[in-house]
Design a protein around this motif. Structure first.
Motif, PDB file in Angstrom:
ATOM      1  N   GLU A  95       0.861  -1.181   0.000  1.00 33.97           N
ATOM      2  CA  GLU A  95       0.000   0.000   0.000  1.00 33.97           C
ATOM      3  C   GLU A  95       0.901   1.235   0.000  1.00 33.97           C
ATOM      4  O   GLU A  95       1.775   1.356   0.855  1.00 33.97           O
ATOM      5  CB  GLU A  95      -0.887   0.024   1.249  1.00 33.97           C
ATOM      6  CG  GLU A  95      -1.702  -1.226   1.459  1.00 33.97           C
ATOM      7  CD  GLU A  95      -3.034  -1.196   0.753  1.00 33.97           C
ATOM      8  OE1 GLU A  95      -3.463  -0.098   0.341  1.00 33.97           O
ATOM      9  OE2 GLU A  95      -3.641  -2.269   0.612  1.00 33.97           O
ATOM     10  N   THR A  96       0.700   2.113  -0.972  1.00 34.00           N
ATOM     11  CA  THR A  96       1.500   3.333  -1.032  1.00 34.00           C
ATOM     12  C   THR A  96       0.622   4.536  -0.704  1.00 34.00           C
ATOM     13  O   THR A  96      -0.596   4.489  -0.858  1.00 34.00           O
ATOM     14  CB  THR A  96       2.149   3.518  -2.417  1.00 34.00           C
ATOM     15  OG1 THR A  96       1.133   3.756  -3.387  1.00 34.00           O
ATOM     16  CG2 THR A  96       2.969   2.299  -2.802  1.00 34.00           C
ATOM     17  N   ASN A  97       1.266   5.599  -0.267  1.00 30.33           N
ATOM     18  CA  ASN A  97       0.570   6.847   0.070  1.00 30.33           C
ATOM     19  C   ASN A  97       1.147   8.008  -0.711  1.00 30.33           C
ATOM     20  O   ASN A  97       1.305   9.095  -0.174  1.00 30.33           O
ATOM     21  CB  ASN A  97       0.683   7.120   1.572  1.00 30.33           C
ATOM     22  CG  ASN A  97      -0.035   6.082   2.382  1.00 30.33           C
ATOM     23  OD1 ASN A  97      -1.178   5.758   2.091  1.00 30.33           O
ATOM     24  ND2 ASN A  97       0.623   5.534   3.381  1.00 30.33           N
ATOM     25  N   GLY A  98       1.508   7.771  -1.964  1.00 33.94           N
ATOM     26  CA  GLY A  98       2.105   8.807  -2.784  1.00 33.94           C
ATOM     27  C   GLY A  98       3.554   8.495  -3.083  1.00 33.94           C
ATOM     28  O   GLY A  98       4.065   7.433  -2.715  1.00 33.94           O
ATOM     29  N   PRO A  99       4.233   9.419  -3.756  1.00 33.49           N
ATOM     30  CA  PRO A  99       5.606   9.175  -4.206  1.00 33.49           C
ATOM     31  C   PRO A  99       6.549   8.844  -3.057  1.00 33.49           C
ATOM     32  O   PRO A  99       6.420   9.376  -1.958  1.00 33.49           O
ATOM     33  CB  PRO A  99       6.007  10.502  -4.851  1.00 33.49           C
ATOM     34  CG  PRO A  99       4.732  11.179  -5.183  1.00 33.49           C
ATOM     35  CD  PRO A  99       3.743  10.744  -4.141  1.00 33.49           C
ATOM     36  N   GLY A 100       7.481   7.955  -3.346  1.00 33.76           N
ATOM     37  CA  GLY A 100       8.479   7.614  -2.354  1.00 33.76           C
ATOM     38  C   GLY A 100       8.955   6.188  -2.502  1.00 33.76           C
ATOM     39  O   GLY A 100       8.499   5.446  -3.365  1.00 33.76           O
ATOM     40  N   LEU A 101       9.885   5.825  -1.636  1.00 38.85           N
ATOM     41  CA  LEU A 101      10.445   4.480  -1.628  1.00 38.85           C
ATOM     42  C   LEU A 101       9.877   3.716  -0.440  1.00 38.85           C
ATOM     43  O   LEU A 101       9.909   4.205   0.692  1.00 38.85           O
ATOM     44  CB  LEU A 101      11.972   4.534  -1.553  1.00 38.85           C
ATOM     45  CG  LEU A 101      12.636   4.914  -2.875  1.00 38.85           C
ATOM     46  CD1 LEU A 101      12.793   6.418  -2.989  1.00 38.85           C
ATOM     47  CD2 LEU A 101      13.970   4.234  -3.008  1.00 38.85           C
ATOM     48  N   TYR A 102       9.359   2.535  -0.726  1.00 36.21           N
ATOM     49  CA  TYR A 102       8.719   1.686   0.266  1.00 36.21           C
ATOM     50  C   TYR A 102       9.528   0.396   0.374  1.00 36.21           C
ATOM     51  O   TYR A 102       9.505  -0.435  -0.529  1.00 36.21           O
ATOM     52  CB  TYR A 102       7.272   1.387  -0.141  1.00 36.21           C
ATOM     53  CG  TYR A 102       6.406   2.614  -0.189  1.00 36.21           C
ATOM     54  CD1 TYR A 102       5.574   2.938   0.872  1.00 36.21           C
ATOM     55  CD2 TYR A 102       6.420   3.472  -1.293  1.00 36.21           C
ATOM     56  CE1 TYR A 102       4.769   4.074   0.843  1.00 36.21           C
ATOM     57  CE2 TYR A 102       5.629   4.604  -1.331  1.00 36.21           C
ATOM     58  CZ  TYR A 102       4.808   4.899  -0.270  1.00 36.21           C
ATOM     59  OH  TYR A 102       4.015   6.029  -0.306  1.00 36.21           O
ATOM     60  N   GLU A 103      10.246   0.247   1.480  1.00 36.42           N
ATOM     61  CA  GLU A 103      11.121  -0.913   1.619  1.00 36.42           C
ATOM     62  C   GLU A 103      10.318  -2.166   1.970  1.00 36.42           C
ATOM     63  O   GLU A 103       9.417  -2.135   2.810  1.00 36.42           O
ATOM     64  CB  GLU A 103      12.190  -0.681   2.689  1.00 36.42           C
ATOM     65  CG  GLU A 103      13.196  -1.818   2.732  1.00 36.42           C
ATOM     66  CD  GLU A 103      14.383  -1.570   3.650  1.00 36.42           C
ATOM     67  OE1 GLU A 103      15.305  -2.404   3.613  1.00 36.42           O
ATOM     68  OE2 GLU A 103      14.395  -0.558   4.382  1.00 36.42           O
ATOM     69  N   PHE A 104      10.663  -3.275   1.324  1.00 37.25           N
ATOM     70  CA  PHE A 104      10.033  -4.557   1.632  1.00 37.25           C
ATOM     71  C   PHE A 104      11.059  -5.692   1.686  1.00 37.25           C
ATOM     72  O   PHE A 104      10.727  -6.862   1.479  1.00 37.25           O
ATOM     73  CB  PHE A 104       8.892  -4.866   0.651  1.00 37.25           C
ATOM     74  CG  PHE A 104       9.301  -5.055  -0.791  1.00 37.25           C
ATOM     75  CD1 PHE A 104       9.489  -6.320  -1.316  1.00 37.25           C
ATOM     76  CD2 PHE A 104       9.485  -3.951  -1.619  1.00 37.25           C
ATOM     77  CE1 PHE A 104       9.859  -6.493  -2.649  1.00 37.25           C
ATOM     78  CE2 PHE A 104       9.851  -4.113  -2.945  1.00 37.25           C
ATOM     79  CZ  PHE A 104      10.044  -5.393  -3.458  1.00 37.25           C
ATOM     80  N   THR A 105      12.292  -5.364   2.023  1.00 41.67           N
ATOM     81  CA  THR A 105      13.362  -6.351   2.128  1.00 41.67           C
ATOM     82  C   THR A 105      12.979  -7.486   3.067  1.00 41.67           C
ATOM     83  O   THR A 105      13.195  -8.662   2.756  1.00 41.67           O
ATOM     84  CB  THR A 105      14.665  -5.691   2.633  1.00 41.67           C
ATOM     85  OG1 THR A 105      14.919  -4.518   1.861  1.00 41.67           O
ATOM     86  CG2 THR A 105      15.842  -6.637   2.560  1.00 41.67           C
ATOM     87  N   ASP A 106      12.410  -7.148   4.228  1.00 44.29           N
ATOM     88  CA  ASP A 106      12.067  -8.164   5.216  1.00 44.29           C
ATOM     89  C   ASP A 106      11.040  -9.152   4.686  1.00 44.29           C
ATOM     90  O   ASP A 106      11.123 -10.349   4.956  1.00 44.29           O
ATOM     91  CB  ASP A 106      11.582  -7.506   6.513  1.00 44.29           C
ATOM     92  CG  ASP A 106      10.393  -6.574   6.321  1.00 44.29           C
ATOM     93  OD1 ASP A 106      10.128  -6.141   5.176  1.00 44.29           O
ATOM     94  OD2 ASP A 106       9.726  -6.265   7.322  1.00 44.29           O
ATOM     95  N   ARG A 107      10.094  -8.682   3.882  1.00 41.30           N
ATOM     96  CA  ARG A 107       9.073  -9.579   3.323  1.00 41.30           C
ATOM     97  C   ARG A 107       9.672 -10.512   2.282  1.00 41.30           C
ATOM     98  O   ARG A 107       9.314 -11.689   2.206  1.00 41.30           O
ATOM     99  CB  ARG A 107       7.927  -8.759   2.752  1.00 41.30           C
ATOM    100  CG  ARG A 107       7.181  -7.999   3.864  1.00 41.30           C
ATOM    101  CD  ARG A 107       6.144  -7.068   3.336  1.00 41.30           C
ATOM    102  NE  ARG A 107       5.007  -7.798   2.793  1.00 41.30           N
ATOM    103  CZ  ARG A 107       3.982  -7.211   2.188  1.00 41.30           C
ATOM    104  NH1 ARG A 107       3.960  -5.895   2.059  1.00 41.30           N
ATOM    105  NH2 ARG A 107       2.988  -7.929   1.718  1.00 41.30           N
ATOM    106  N   ALA A 108      10.613 -10.006   1.473  1.00 44.02           N
ATOM    107  CA  ALA A 108      11.289 -10.854   0.498  1.00 44.02           C
ATOM    108  C   ALA A 108      12.169 -11.877   1.210  1.00 44.02           C
ATOM    109  O   ALA A 108      12.201 -13.058   0.835  1.00 44.02           O
ATOM    110  CB  ALA A 108      12.120 -10.012  -0.468  1.00 44.02           C
ATOM    111  N   GLU A 109      12.865 -11.440   2.244  1.00 43.45           N
ATOM    112  CA  GLU A 109      13.720 -12.342   3.020  1.00 43.45           C
ATOM    113  C   GLU A 109      12.883 -13.447   3.665  1.00 43.45           C
ATOM    114  O   GLU A 109      13.282 -14.619   3.677  1.00 43.45           O
ATOM    115  CB  GLU A 109      14.491 -11.564   4.087  1.00 43.45           C
ATOM    116  CG  GLU A 109      15.491 -12.386   4.861  1.00 43.45           C
ATOM    117  CD  GLU A 109      16.715 -12.780   4.045  1.00 43.45           C
ATOM    118  OE1 GLU A 109      17.193 -13.917   4.212  1.00 43.45           O
ATOM    119  OE2 GLU A 109      17.184 -11.963   3.235  1.00 43.45           O
TER     120      GLU A 109
END
Length: 143
Positions: free
Chosen positions: A9-23
């Motif tokens: 879920e995004t709230n506009g422009p920016g970087l959203y990290e999801f490293t932990d979910r991929a790991e």
């Protein structure tokens, strides 16, 4: 070969990290060595492997891409034709075209081989909130 999908879920422009979910996905497969493919199923956002230690990196990247491809309402962008979903629409497509929609990350001993300061990010290029879908696919040897 295991496949999973994440929603971010995004709230506009920016970087959203999801490293932990991929790991977590990689570890849950009990695989030894292989390749994790990460693919975003959209054309107005992208994926990055980027520094996750200093938040200034994220702010500077966002500022750079905002200057590189400003909204279509900016006089410098008066050549833009595609404005179907607003002034951020085509600039978002340009930013996505200049970055990546797919990443390949080596896996060894059941862990992604990311560097010490590297994180995996969804780079949102649109102004309004979105639900972004990301596919994770692991091609790996058995443990």
């Amino acid at each position: 070969m295991p496949l999973d999908q994440l929603t971010i879920e995004t709230n506009g422009p920016g970087l959203y990290e999801f490293t932990d979910r991929a790991e977590h996905f990689v570890r849950s497969q009990a695989a030894s060595d292989g390749l994790l493919t990460v693919f975003v199923r959209h054309t107005s956002c992208s994926l990055l492997i980027q520094e996750n230690a200093d938040p200034d990196v994220q702010r500077d990247l966002q500022a750079f891409f905002s200057r590189l491809a400003p909204p279509a309402s900016d006089p410098a962008m008066d050549f833009i034709v595609h404005r179907a979903e607003g002034p951020d629409d085509m600039p978002a497509h340009i930013r996505a075209a200049l970055t990546q929609t797919s990443l390949g990350i080596p896996v060894a001993d059941g862990r992604m081989l990311l560097g010490t300061w590297q994180g995996i990010y969804l780079f949102e290029h649109r102004d309004r909130p979105h639900r972004r879908r990301i596919a994770l696919h692991l091609a790996a040897d058995a443990p």
